[in-house]
Design a protein around this motif. Structure first.
Motif: not given
Length: 227
Positions: A115, A126-127, A130, A133-134, A139
């Motif tokens: 990620l 990245v956060e 996330r 894309n749960p 990652d």
């Protein structure tokens, strides 16, 4: 669901799957009440309750003990939620803080890409990836899926494709590890002349993970993506 993804956590995929299942239940029972009950209890339980009650009427079946209280209450609660949702203010719900809809763009990413690499190519963080894309349990994209779609913030798809194409990336290649019993990743890395940390990261293993004969590993055919 596998070690890499859990699509139950993806709001889009899980909603579509739920709708498909509910539709199949309706086609099975030809009744939305029974379909909703089946969604909660399972179709086998509803078939059994219908047979024991000798009825195809959910409300009549609910008068017996053939369904759990949870299922008996699930259907009217669902109906109530639908009615309230049509006109919340009518039922005293006037100050609802609605969440904004998720807006994103999709792009197919090679397998086994981290990620943080995707975030750099998309010029995001990245956060945020996330959050969008749960379903990803780790990652990185699934190592065995060559057509996995990543959700990017609006306007980032073109940025990602432009930046991503500038770099050599992992071209995963399925290889059967020929190492003897008790062998380790270091032996495979040495044999194929690949970087040990990259090999471990691509396969979700450590340098001390035993490699058994016939075990499938991902090997980079080019220089790993570094952006």
């Amino acid at each position: 669901m596998d070690p890499w993804i859990d699509e139950r956590r993806d709001p889009e995929k899980s909603t579509l799957a739920a709708a498909d299942y509910l539709k199949s239940l309706y086609e099975m029972f030809n009744c939305w009440y029974l379909a909703a009950a089946g969604y909660n209890a399972g179709e086998a339980k509803i078939h059994q309750a219908m047979k024991r009650a000798k009825s195809q009427d959910f409300w009549a079946i609910s008068q017996h003990r053939y369904l759990k209280r949870e299922t008996k209450e699930y259907v009217p609660k669902l109906l109530a939620a639908m009615i309230i949702a049509e006109d919340p203010g009518k039922y005293g719900l006037s100050n609802i803080d609605y969440h904004p809809p998720l807006v994103y763009e999709k792009v197919v990413v090679p397998p086994g890409v981290r990620l943080d690499q995707i975030a750099r190519a998309a010029e995001t963080n990245v956060e945020e990836l996330r959050v969008l894309n749960p379903a990803l349990r780790r990652d990185k994209t699934p190592p065995q899926d060559p057509s996995f779609e990543i959700k990017l913030p609006p306007g980032k798809k073109e940025v990602f494709e432009r930046n991503f194409s500038k770099y050599s990336s992992w071209t995963p290649n399925r290889q059967e590890a020929p190492g003897p019993p008790g062998g380790y990743a270091g032996q495979i890395a040495k044999k194929y002349r690949v970087d040990l940390p990259e090999l471990c990261q691509a396969n979700g293993i450590t340098a001390k993970t035993p490699i058994k004969p016939g075990m499938t590993l991902l090997l980079p055919l080019k220089v790993p993506l570094r952006i």
